[in-house]
Design a protein around this motif. Structure first.
Motif, PDB file in Angstrom:
ATOM      1  N   MET A   1       0.851  -1.174   0.000  1.00 46.19           N
ATOM      2  CA  MET A   1       0.000   0.000   0.000  1.00 46.19           C
ATOM      3  C   MET A   1       0.903   1.245   0.000  1.00 46.19           C
ATOM      4  SD  MET A   1      -2.761   1.308   2.888  1.00 46.19           S
ATOM      5  CE  MET A   1      -3.373  -0.324   3.052  1.00 46.19           C
ATOM      6  N   LYS A   2       0.538   2.192  -0.803  1.00 45.22           N
ATOM      7  CA  LYS A   2       1.291   3.450  -0.870  1.00 45.22           C
ATOM      8  C   LYS A   2       1.003   4.297   0.373  1.00 45.22           C
ATOM      9  CE  LYS A   2       2.864   2.955  -5.105  1.00 45.22           C
ATOM     10  NZ  LYS A   2       4.173   2.405  -5.228  1.00 45.22           N
ATOM     11  N   ARG A   3       1.993   5.020   0.844  1.00 42.30           N
ATOM     12  CA  ARG A   3       1.862   5.848   2.047  1.00 42.30           C
ATOM     13  C   ARG A   3       0.705   6.836   1.921  1.00 42.30           C
ATOM     14  NH1 ARG A   3       3.390   6.200   6.685  1.00 42.30           N
ATOM     15  NH2 ARG A   3       5.039   4.726   6.439  1.00 42.30           N
ATOM     16  N   GLU A   4       0.505   7.432   0.748  1.00 39.99           N
ATOM     17  CA  GLU A   4      -0.585   8.412   0.568  1.00 39.99           C
ATOM     18  C   GLU A   4      -1.944   7.760   0.798  1.00 39.99           C
ATOM     19  OE1 GLU A   4       1.679   7.792  -2.150  1.00 39.99           O
ATOM     20  OE2 GLU A   4       3.024   9.304  -1.296  1.00 39.99           O
ATOM     21  N   GLU A   5      -2.107   6.530   0.291  1.00 35.20           N
ATOM     22  CA  GLU A   5      -3.378   5.824   0.482  1.00 35.20           C
ATOM     23  C   GLU A   5      -3.555   5.461   1.956  1.00 35.20           C
ATOM     24  OE1 GLU A   5      -6.124   2.439  -1.536  1.00 35.20           O
ATOM     25  OE2 GLU A   5      -3.973   2.033  -1.514  1.00 35.20           O
ATOM     26  N   TYR A   6      -2.484   5.016   2.589  1.00 34.45           N
ATOM     27  CA  TYR A   6      -2.528   4.686   4.014  1.00 34.45           C
ATOM     28  C   TYR A   6      -3.017   5.894   4.824  1.00 34.45           C
ATOM     29  CZ  TYR A   6      -0.760   4.025   8.749  1.00 34.45           C
ATOM     30  OH  TYR A   6      -0.653   3.964  10.110  1.00 34.45           O
ATOM     31  N   ILE A   7      -2.461   7.050   4.569  1.00 35.78           N
ATOM     32  CA  ILE A   7      -2.847   8.266   5.299  1.00 35.78           C
ATOM     33  C   ILE A   7      -4.295   8.634   5.007  1.00 35.78           C
ATOM     34  CG2 ILE A   7      -2.428  10.765   5.473  1.00 35.78           C
ATOM     35  CD1 ILE A   7       0.601  10.046   5.051  1.00 35.78           C
ATOM     36  N   ARG A   8      -4.714   8.522   3.770  1.00 38.37           N
ATOM     37  CA  ARG A   8      -6.100   8.840   3.395  1.00 38.37           C
ATOM     38  C   ARG A   8      -7.091   7.920   4.118  1.00 38.37           C
ATOM     39  NH1 ARG A   8      -9.630   6.994  -0.225  1.00 38.37           N
ATOM     40  NH2 ARG A   8      -8.183   5.537  -1.173  1.00 38.37           N
ATOM     41  N   ILE A   9      -6.798   6.640   4.145  1.00 39.58           N
ATOM     42  CA  ILE A   9      -7.684   5.674   4.799  1.00 39.58           C
ATOM     43  C   ILE A   9      -7.648   5.867   6.316  1.00 39.58           C
ATOM     44  CG2 ILE A   9      -8.141   3.218   5.198  1.00 39.58           C
ATOM     45  CD1 ILE A   9      -8.879   4.197   2.365  1.00 39.58           C
ATOM     46  N   LYS A  10      -6.483   6.134   6.861  1.00 33.07           N
ATOM     47  CA  LYS A  10      -6.369   6.385   8.305  1.00 33.07           C
ATOM     48  C   LYS A  10      -7.210   7.588   8.696  1.00 33.07           C
ATOM     49  CE  LYS A  10      -2.722   8.180  10.398  1.00 33.07           C
ATOM     50  NZ  LYS A  10      -1.425   8.399  11.059  1.00 33.07           N
ATOM     51  N   ASP A  11      -7.189   8.645   7.887  1.00 33.40           N
ATOM     52  CA  ASP A  11      -8.006   9.834   8.168  1.00 33.40           C
ATOM     53  C   ASP A  11      -9.501   9.507   8.123  1.00 33.40           C
ATOM     54  OD1 ASP A  11      -5.735  11.361   8.541  1.00 33.40           O
ATOM     55  OD2 ASP A  11      -5.799  12.297   6.551  1.00 33.40           O
ATOM     56  N   LYS A  12      -9.903   8.633   7.204  1.00 34.47           N
ATOM     57  CA  LYS A  12     -11.311   8.213   7.161  1.00 34.47           C
ATOM     58  C   LYS A  12     -11.674   7.435   8.426  1.00 34.47           C
ATOM     59  CE  LYS A  12     -12.232   8.008   2.202  1.00 34.47           C
ATOM     60  NZ  LYS A  12     -12.819   7.177   1.149  1.00 34.47           N
ATOM     61  N   ALA A  13     -10.755   6.618   8.913  1.00 35.34           N
ATOM     62  CA  ALA A  13     -11.000   5.866  10.152  1.00 35.34           C
ATOM     63  C   ALA A  13     -11.158   6.817  11.331  1.00 35.34           C
ATOM     64  CB  ALA A  13      -9.858   4.881  10.406  1.00 35.34           C
ATOM     65  N   ILE A  14     -10.331   7.845  11.383  1.00 43.51           N
ATOM     66  CA  ILE A  14     -10.441   8.838  12.462  1.00 43.51           C
ATOM     67  C   ILE A  14     -11.795   9.521  12.402  1.00 43.51           C
ATOM     68  CG2 ILE A  14      -9.531  11.051  13.300  1.00 43.51           C
ATOM     69  CD1 ILE A  14      -6.710   9.941  12.491  1.00 43.51           C
ATOM     70  N   GLU A  15     -12.284   9.829  11.211  1.00 43.85           N
ATOM     71  CA  GLU A  15     -13.627  10.417  11.069  1.00 43.85           C
ATOM     72  C   GLU A  15     -14.692   9.479  11.629  1.00 43.85           C
ATOM     73  OE1 GLU A  15     -14.482  11.607   7.027  1.00 43.85           O
ATOM     74  OE2 GLU A  15     -12.543  12.614   6.844  1.00 43.85           O
ATOM     75  N   LEU A  16     -14.568   8.180  11.347  1.00 41.03           N
ATOM     76  CA  LEU A  16     -15.525   7.213  11.877  1.00 41.03           C
ATOM     77  C   LEU A  16     -15.453   7.138  13.397  1.00 41.03           C
ATOM     78  CD1 LEU A  16     -15.203   4.388   9.215  1.00 41.03           C
ATOM     79  CD2 LEU A  16     -17.306   5.613   9.798  1.00 41.03           C
ATOM     80  N   ASN A  18     -14.567   9.491  15.358  1.00 37.62           N
ATOM     81  CA  ASN A  18     -15.208  10.726  15.834  1.00 37.62           C
ATOM     82  C   ASN A  18     -16.727  10.602  15.797  1.00 37.62           C
ATOM     83  OD1 ASN A  18     -12.767  12.017  16.348  1.00 37.62           O
ATOM     84  ND2 ASN A  18     -12.692  13.009  14.347  1.00 37.62           N
ATOM     85  N   GLN A  19     -17.267  10.027  14.722  1.00 38.64           N
ATOM     86  CA  GLN A  19     -18.717   9.819  14.613  1.00 38.64           C
ATOM     87  C   GLN A  19     -19.239   8.971  15.770  1.00 38.64           C
ATOM     88  OE1 GLN A  19     -21.218  10.760  12.452  1.00 38.64           O
ATOM     89  NE2 GLN A  19     -19.819  12.172  11.468  1.00 38.64           N
ATOM     90  N   ALA A  20     -18.427   8.015  16.218  1.00 38.54           N
ATOM     91  CA  ALA A  20     -18.821   7.109  17.297  1.00 38.54           C
ATOM     92  C   ALA A  20     -18.510   7.687  18.681  1.00 38.54           C
ATOM     93  CB  ALA A  20     -18.105   5.768  17.129  1.00 38.54           C
ATOM     94  N   ASN A  21     -17.999   8.923  18.697  1.00 37.05           N
ATOM     95  CA  ASN A  21     -17.595   9.558  19.963  1.00 37.05           C
ATOM     96  C   ASN A  21     -16.517   8.770  20.690  1.00 37.05           C
ATOM     97  OD1 ASN A  21     -19.313  11.878  19.821  1.00 37.05           O
ATOM     98  ND2 ASN A  21     -21.016  10.495  20.241  1.00 37.05           N
ATOM     99  N   ILE A  22     -15.638   8.137  19.924  1.00 41.95           N
ATOM    100  CA  ILE A  22     -14.482   7.435  20.481  1.00 41.95           C
ATOM    101  C   ILE A  22     -13.344   8.446  20.522  1.00 41.95           C
ATOM    102  CG2 ILE A  22     -12.809   5.565  20.158  1.00 41.95           C
ATOM    103  CD1 ILE A  22     -15.630   4.490  20.707  1.00 41.95           C
TER     104      ILE A  22
END
Length: 179
Positions: A1-16, A18-22
């Motif tokens: 996996m390319k580092r840029e994709e890793y960071i993009r997906i990690k940021d989406k996980a952080i958004e999730l 946050n949505q769950a109030n974790i």
């Protein structure tokens, strides 16, 4: 996996999360694992997670699944020190479609990724909504998929040894390299 994709997906996980109030610390956000299982189609088949603790007795993790993302079928086999990992999934956000060994559910709500169906055999459906949980016993084949909004799941288990997990799909590499 390319580092840029890793960071993009990690940021989406952080958004999730946050949505769950974790609430995650800065260090935990940095340590989020993005698993594409070596298949290079992480938004379809993958999992994002943060491990809080993993001792010789217990483990606690948060799992984030992107919309319609599937964690592939696997089991936690007998280990030298126990009968295998036992885990309880508790849904915190979204909807989780969990499939385990047992009598096949007719008219299932979701299906495995179309191009990989040959690697899925467990079809007893358990649907988890926020606040609901299910325990998966050692050596039980299982896989899970998020609904349209993605999902966050808290995992409470015995010691986690991800490297010992057995996946139905022989192409899977549990801990692939990041370019």
């Amino acid at each position: 996996m390319k580092r840029e994709e890793y960071i993009r997906i990690k940021d989406k996980a952080i958004e999730l999360f946050n949505q769950a109030n974790i609430i995650l610390t800065s260090d935990e956000k940095e340590r989020i694992e993005v698993a594409d299982f070596g298949l290079n189609k992480v938004e379809n088949t993958g999992l994002q997670l943060i491990e809080y603790v993993n001792t010789s007795k217990v483990c606690a993790k948060e799992l984030a699944l992107l919309p319609h993302q599937t964690c592939p079928e696997h089991k936690h086999p007998k280990r030298t020190f126990d009968d295998g990992k036992e885990e309880t999934f508790r849904c915190r956000y979204g909807k989780v479609y969990l499939y385990v060994e047992g009598e096949e559910t007719q008219n299932r709500a979701v299906h495995p990724p179309l191009e990989d169906t040959e690697y899925y055999t467990a079809f007893k459906e358990i649907i988890l909504l926020p606040g609901e949980q299910y325990t998966i016993y050692p050596n039980t084949l299982h896989w899970f998929k998020a609904g349209e909004d993605g999902a966050v799941v808290s995992e409470f288990s015995t010691t986690s040894t991800d490297e010992s997990d057995i996946f139905t799909d022989p192409r899977i590499a549990r801990i692939p390299e990041i370019d």
